[in-house]
Design a protein around this motif. Sequence first.
Motif, PDB file in Angstrom:
ATOM      1  N   UNK A 111     -30.964  -4.474   2.350  1.00  0.00           N
ATOM      2  CA  UNK A 111     -29.736  -3.710   2.520  1.00  0.00           C
ATOM      3  C   UNK A 111     -28.769  -4.460   3.418  1.00  0.00           C
ATOM      4  N   UNK A 112     -27.505  -4.524   2.999  1.00  0.00           N
ATOM      5  CA  UNK A 112     -26.420  -5.052   3.816  1.00  0.00           C
ATOM      6  C   UNK A 112     -25.337  -3.980   3.918  1.00  0.00           C
ATOM      7  N   UNK A 113     -25.031  -3.550   5.124  1.00  0.00           N
ATOM      8  CA  UNK A 113     -24.003  -2.532   5.327  1.00  0.00           C
ATOM      9  C   UNK A 113     -22.643  -3.214   5.343  1.00  0.00           C
ATOM     10  N   UNK A 114     -21.781  -2.861   4.375  1.00  0.00           N
ATOM     11  CA  UNK A 114     -20.452  -3.485   4.277  1.00  0.00           C
ATOM     12  C   UNK A 114     -19.321  -2.504   4.538  1.00  0.00           C
ATOM     13  N   UNK A 115     -19.632  -1.203   4.670  1.00  0.00           N
ATOM     14  CA  UNK A 115     -18.586  -0.215   4.887  1.00  0.00           C
ATOM     15  C   UNK A 115     -17.842   0.095   3.607  1.00  0.00           C
ATOM     16  N   UNK A 116     -16.707   0.791   3.714  1.00  0.00           N
ATOM     17  CA  UNK A 116     -15.841   1.044   2.566  1.00  0.00           C
ATOM     18  C   UNK A 116     -15.034  -0.210   2.278  1.00  0.00           C
ATOM     19  N   UNK A 117     -15.096  -0.709   1.069  1.00  0.00           N
ATOM     20  CA  UNK A 117     -14.400  -1.939   0.689  1.00  0.00           C
ATOM     21  C   UNK A 117     -13.066  -1.581   0.061  1.00  0.00           C
ATOM     22  N   UNK A 118     -11.989  -2.165   0.573  1.00  0.00           N
ATOM     23  CA  UNK A 118     -10.629  -1.882   0.115  1.00  0.00           C
ATOM     24  C   UNK A 118      -9.879  -3.197  -0.046  1.00  0.00           C
ATOM     25  N   UNK A 119      -8.810  -3.207  -0.863  1.00  0.00           N
ATOM     26  CA  UNK A 119      -7.982  -4.415  -0.969  1.00  0.00           C
ATOM     27  C   UNK A 119      -7.348  -4.732   0.378  1.00  0.00           C
ATOM     28  N   UNK A 120      -7.165  -6.018   0.674  1.00  0.00           N
ATOM     29  CA  UNK A 120      -6.766  -6.429   2.013  1.00  0.00           C
ATOM     30  C   UNK A 120      -5.320  -6.892   2.134  1.00  0.00           C
ATOM     31  N   UNK A 121      -4.411  -6.200   1.452  1.00  0.00           N
ATOM     32  CA  UNK A 121      -2.999  -6.286   1.821  1.00  0.00           C
ATOM     33  C   UNK A 121      -2.742  -5.192   2.842  1.00  0.00           C
ATOM     34  N   UNK A 122      -1.759  -5.394   3.735  1.00  0.00           N
ATOM     35  CA  UNK A 122      -1.468  -4.364   4.726  1.00  0.00           C
ATOM     36  C   UNK A 122      -0.335  -3.476   4.245  1.00  0.00           C
ATOM     37  N   UNK A 123      -0.452  -2.202   4.566  1.00  0.00           N
ATOM     38  CA  UNK A 123       0.573  -1.194   4.331  1.00  0.00           C
ATOM     39  C   UNK A 123       0.959  -0.627   5.690  1.00  0.00           C
ATOM     40  N   UNK A 124       1.914   0.271   5.756  1.00  0.00           N
ATOM     41  CA  UNK A 124       2.344   0.781   7.061  1.00  0.00           C
ATOM     42  C   UNK A 124       1.261   1.435   7.893  1.00  0.00           C
ATOM     43  N   UNK A 125       0.122   1.846   7.271  1.00  0.00           N
ATOM     44  CA  UNK A 125      -0.918   2.462   8.069  1.00  0.00           C
ATOM     45  C   UNK A 125      -1.842   1.445   8.715  1.00  0.00           C
ATOM     46  N   UNK A 126      -1.639   0.169   8.435  1.00  0.00           N
ATOM     47  CA  UNK A 126      -2.518  -0.868   8.984  1.00  0.00           C
ATOM     48  C   UNK A 126      -1.783  -1.673  10.033  1.00  0.00           C
ATOM     49  N   UNK A 127      -2.528  -2.605  10.671  1.00  0.00           N
ATOM     50  CA  UNK A 127      -1.903  -3.450  11.682  1.00  0.00           C
ATOM     51  C   UNK A 127      -1.455  -4.749  11.045  1.00  0.00           C
ATOM     52  N   UNK A 128      -0.691  -5.549  11.752  1.00  0.00           N
ATOM     53  CA  UNK A 128      -0.257  -6.798  11.142  1.00  0.00           C
ATOM     54  C   UNK A 128       0.402  -7.750  12.104  1.00  0.00           C
ATOM     55  N   UNK A 129       0.710  -8.949  11.558  1.00  0.00           N
ATOM     56  CA  UNK A 129       1.379  -9.992  12.317  1.00  0.00           C
ATOM     57  C   UNK A 129       2.456 -10.609  11.459  1.00  0.00           C
ATOM     58  N   UNK A 130       2.832 -11.844  11.728  1.00  0.00           N
ATOM     59  CA  UNK A 130       3.911 -12.470  11.000  1.00  0.00           C
ATOM     60  C   UNK A 130       3.484 -13.746  10.322  1.00  0.00           C
ATOM     61  N   UNK A 131       4.423 -14.518   9.820  1.00  0.00           N
ATOM     62  CA  UNK A 131       4.093 -15.761   9.165  1.00  0.00           C
ATOM     63  C   UNK A 131       5.330 -16.533   8.798  1.00  0.00           C
ATOM     64  N   UNK A 132       5.144 -17.801   8.376  1.00  0.00           N
ATOM     65  CA  UNK A 132       6.235 -18.653   7.973  1.00  0.00           C
ATOM     66  C   UNK A 132       6.060 -19.068   6.525  1.00  0.00           C
ATOM     67  N   UNK A 133       6.939 -19.980   6.027  1.00  0.00           N
ATOM     68  CA  UNK A 133       6.927 -20.343   4.624  1.00  0.00           C
ATOM     69  C   UNK A 133       6.049 -21.555   4.353  1.00  0.00           C
ATOM     70  N   UNK A 134       4.779 -21.388   4.632  1.00  0.00           N
ATOM     71  CA  UNK A 134       3.739 -22.291   4.155  1.00  0.00           C
ATOM     72  C   UNK A 134       2.679 -21.418   3.513  1.00  0.00           C
ATOM     73  N   UNK A 135       1.793 -22.028   2.752  1.00  0.00           N
ATOM     74  CA  UNK A 135       0.699 -21.254   2.177  1.00  0.00           C
ATOM     75  C   UNK A 135      -0.183 -20.713   3.297  1.00  0.00           C
TER      76      UNK A 135
END
Length: 342
Positions: A111-135
């Motif tokens: 058994x491996x406990x992975x929790x609830x798996x969800x797509x990992x784009x952020x929406x307003x209910x999640x936290x986040x940071x910034x980025x620049x124009x590189x991959x």
Amino acid sequence: MPRNKSLLFAALTVVAATALVLSSCSKDGSLTRSPTSAGSNTVALSARNANDVALAMRAQNAHTPDLMKLPDVIGTGTGVGANGHLAVLVLTRHAGVGNIPSSVDGVPTEVRVVGDVVPYAVKPFAHGGGGGLTCGTSTGNNLECAAGTIGAVVLKGGTRYLLSNNHVYARENAASIGEREDAPGRYDGHPKCAVTPQIGTLAQFQNINFGGNNTVDCALTLLTGTCSAAQSGGYTPTNTVTAASVGLAVKKSGRTSHLTHGTIQAINVTINVGYQSGTATFTGQIMMPGNFINSGDSGSLMVTETGNNPVGLCFAGGSGGSFANPIGPVLQALGNPSFASQ
């Protein structure tokens, strides 16, 4: 990881050759070990033996439907157990899930406990940071306040595109070709959700099937701005696609967690992913540790630690696991683009 375990793990791969082994073994009976029934003594399967790998994957595939009927079991995979031998990994939302057999067809389960798996784009209910124009930095569809990651610059017919996920660029199937795509994503606007600069237009995406099985969550944006092919972590992917293997050392550069390193935990993974539009089942996936990606890292390109060879497209995760589509099927679904070198 000790060198001897690394060598052991490196033999376990998800390539077309493995599928051929699975097929040939079922026809000619050439497996080196005979399966035993669940609950009886298990056999110690080695990741160095292709027939053993085939046996473990065949047992996993045969029992996945029944295992996933158990409450709070959300996936399975073929990996290496705590004892260093092959095992069928049973992925659960939490510890203490009952009625999981100790083995299936003679292959031990773990058994491996992975929790609830969800797509990992952020929406307003999640936290986040910034980025620049590189991959490896922030991007998203202009019609939603969200942010994912620019995975790579790819080429088709000499035209440059940005690679990411369907749920980053195509709004979980809701988008139309030609919709505006931004970088950074609007979640990273100032103020939050403000319109950000355009980087391109939606060119192609693979539909997510919420009523059946999926292999990829991917999309391409026609690049109308400028974006370096180099990852924000300081490396550029090659065009040498590498098959996933348990224990393979990999890295990725993402919008939220930036440059991270890890090892592949399981292959041939079946996992239920909870999107906003519904739950989608993915098969043939790759599993990494839970801290490999975070919310906003969807679309990150996973490459080998040495050589920078593409392995997978990160798209989802939970508290105890991160998941990626194998890059081969991603490229096939999108018309076989190549990775840009600059």
